[in-house]
Design an enzyme around this catalytic site. Structure first.
Site, short mmCIF file in Angstrom:
data_model
loop_
_atom_site.label_atom_id
_atom_site.label_comp_id
_atom_site.label_asym_id
_atom_site.label_seq_id
_atom_site.Cartn_x
_atom_site.Cartn_y
_atom_site.Cartn_z
N PHE A 2 -1.35 6.72 -2.35
CA PHE A 2 -2.51 6.93 -3.20
C PHE A 2 -3.38 5.70 -3.35
CE2 PHE A 2 0.64 9.93 -5.35
CZ PHE A 2 0.28 10.98 -4.52
N GLY A 3 -2.91 4.54 -2.91
CA GLY A 3 -3.71 3.34 -3.08
C GLY A 3 -2.90 2.07 -2.88
N LYS A 4 -3.18 1.07 -3.71
CA LYS A 4 -2.58 -0.25 -3.54
C LYS A 4 -1.72 -0.63 -4.74
CE LYS A 4 -6.75 -1.75 -1.06
NZ LYS A 4 -7.89 -2.69 -1.07
N VAL A 5 -0.84 -1.59 -4.50
CA VAL A 5 -0.06 -2.21 -5.57
C VAL A 5 -0.49 -3.67 -5.65
CG1 VAL A 5 2.23 -2.77 -6.43
CG2 VAL A 5 1.87 -0.65 -5.14
N LYS A 54 -0.22 -0.47 -10.09
CA LYS A 54 -0.47 0.57 -9.10
C LYS A 54 -1.89 1.10 -9.32
CE LYS A 54 2.69 3.65 -8.26
NZ LYS A 54 3.75 4.68 -8.45
N ASP A 103 14.53 11.83 -6.07
CA ASP A 103 13.99 11.12 -4.90
C ASP A 103 14.64 9.75 -4.76
OD1 ASP A 103 12.47 11.00 -2.62
OD2 ASP A 103 10.65 10.32 -3.63
N LYS A 151 0.84 -1.19 0.00
CA LYS A 151 0.00 0.00 0.00
C LYS A 151 0.88 1.24 0.00
CE LYS A 151 -3.87 -2.17 2.40
NZ LYS A 151 -4.79 -2.12 3.57
#
Length: 510
Positions: free
Chosen positions: A189-192, A207, A301, A186
């Site tokens: 923005f959401g789940k993988v 994603k 990043d 997770k």
């Protein structure tokens, strides 16, 4: 007598008009032929082996049985009657447009400024026998790729060939094309998900990002930027994109399936890496950064959470949300993770590829020492630590089984001034440091060099915990943004998110 005179004049006019029509036929009959396409009755019809003659709705009269036909009486009327405007549409058809754009309607000298710049040569649009590429769904707005120009007689053919890339549409792929196995992790923005494409039975990582969460964190530009960059990149040490699509609620990004876990998970288990592991990881990331920097992209990043191992133990760089094309003025772009952020970004100065080199030095320091060089609970604390002193490893600080060359390599990457930092003259300066003396770069790039990470085959439940989690608690704001998704203006922020393997067509100009 007067009637006879009028008849003579009338016959003379008919003869002159007939001669003009014969001349006109001979001059314009040699125009280019566009085969196998037709425009229906409301426009001009083009059949196989039939020349484009006029944009008038009527066919040319038979010369055996002439009928009255209007001809241009002045140069000003000629473009209106004989100019042929054709548009090549996505559905493979041609359309004729009699109405000129408003911006040119007041121009009395020419129908279009483009026409005055073009040589007196005929133009023709052809396909490489790939008409299916242009069959767009009816709901999609038709767009012209090129307006064919007013064709003139007696011109010689000149061929000019170039390529045009056509991305596919939302209708071509969607959630129903995949079988969802289980959640890998997770994020913000959401789940993988681990998914399988039903048709090809290939495995991917997907994603699934909530648009409401993206909007709640003001990250619409970030997710669009990631999709746009990844669609242009492909490298063995980057998590490559395969598909991207969306529905009203979510964005979907289909990427390489990486089953080895991120480096944050591994360093959490091992506390520190050996010099062999560190050199392998840093060298792999240098190959990825060399590719990005050569294409003018700063990742901005670099950190263990954004580096994931594949099933063979090779690292891949992920998360291009805040990556940017390098430009001279970027002092206001200060996104990143504070613990790995270069001083020039922290202090809002213009920055370049050196910020990725600094983050690489921070990771190498963490792999060696088990902690980051600059610590703090907040961004301000870390900034104060950077101001306080320049971190530098000494010989007595080097752990057992580590070489001094590794410490010197890290010290040079952690220089606060970009001009003094290793790699300022190019990434080749980093690759030729004594620490990498005799390193098999080619073997690593071709993945012939074995990975020191030996991954054990684990159950699905164990693997799920190998992806670092990131949770948020902006429930009220997310609900508010969910309601806004009903508005078209909100959905337009994610326009053109869809990506598929781009196909290439060729347009020939004669």
């Amino acid at each position: 007598m007067l009637d006879r005179f009028n008849k003579v004049i009338s016959y003379g006019i008919v003869v002159i008009a007939y001669i003009k029509l014969i001349k006109m036929k001979n001059s314009i009959g040699q125009r280019n032929i566009i085969q196998n396409y037709a425009v229906d009755t409301s426009f001009y019809r083009v059949k196989q082996n039939q020349s484009i003659l006029t944009c008038r709705h009527s066919k040319l009269p038979s010369f055996n049985n002439p009928i009255p036909i209007s001809t241009p009486t002045s140069p000003k009327e000629q473009p209106k009657m004989w100019k042929t405007n054709l548009c090549f549409q996505l559905d493979g058809s041609f359309s004729q447009t009699r109405k000129r754009p408003d911006e040119f309607s007041s121009n009395k000298k020419s129908a279009s400024p483009q026409l005055r710049q073009l040589p007196r040569k005929s133009f023709q649009l052809q396909l490489d026998q790939q008409p299916k590429l242009f069959q767009a769904p009816k709901s999609q707005e038709k767009r012209s790729f090129r307006n064919s120009i007013y064709s003139r007689p007696n011109s010689r053919l000149i061929e000019d060939q170039y390529s045009l890339r056509l991305p596919t549409t939302d209708a071509e792929i969607g959630r129903s094309n995949f079988k969802f196995h289980y959640v890998l992790g997770k994020g913000g923005f959401g789940k993988v998900w681990r998914v399988e494409m039903i048709k090809s039975q290939k495995l991917f990582a997907m994603k699934e990002m909530s648009k409401a969460k993206v909007l709640a964190k003001n990250s619409a530009n970030s997710v669009m930027n990631e999709r746009n960059l990844l669609s242009q990149l492909k490298h063995p040490f980057i998590a490559n994109i395969h598909y991207a699509f969306q529905d009203r609620e979510n964005l979907y990004l289909v990427m390489d399936l990486l089953t080895g876990g991120d480096l944050r998970f591994h360093i959490g288990k091992m506390r520190r890496f050996s010099e062999q592991h560190t050199k392998f990881l840093i060298a792999s990331m240098l190959l990825a950064l060399e590719y990005l920097h050569r294409n003018g992209i700063i990742h901005r990043d670099i950190k263990p959470e954004n580096i994931v191992l594949d099933k063979k133990g090779y690292p891949r760089l992920t998360d291009f949300g805040i990556a940017r094309i390098v430009k001279p003025e970027n002092s206001q772009e200060t996104s990143g993770t504070p613990g790995y952020m270069a001083p020039e970004v922290m202090f809002r100065q213009n920055h370049s590829f050196g910020v990725d080199h600094f983050a690489l030095g921070v990771m190498a320091y963490e792999f060696m020492m088990g902690k980051r060089p600059y610590l703090g609970k907040s961004r301000r604390d870390i900034r104060d630590a950077i101001i306080a002193k320049q971190v530098s490893l000494k010989k007595q600080d080097v752990p057992p089984n580590w070489s001094w060359e590794a410490a010197d390599f890290i010290n040079q990457l952690l220089q606060r001034k970009p001009q003094a930092r290793l790699g300022y003259s190019g990434i080749e300066e980093i690759q030729t440091h004594p620490w990498f003396s005799g390193f098999p770069w080619k073997g690593l790039h071709e993945k012939q060099l074995p990975s020191p990470f030996k991954l054990m085959k684990q159950s699905d439940e164990d693997f799920i915990r190998e992806i670092s989690s990131d949770h948020d608690s902006q429930d009220e704001l997310i609900k508010e943004k969910s309601l806004l998704l009903r508005q078209e203006i909100t959905q337009n922020q994610f326009q053109n998110y869809t990506y598929f393997k781009e196909q290439q067509v060729t347009i020939k100009r004669f």
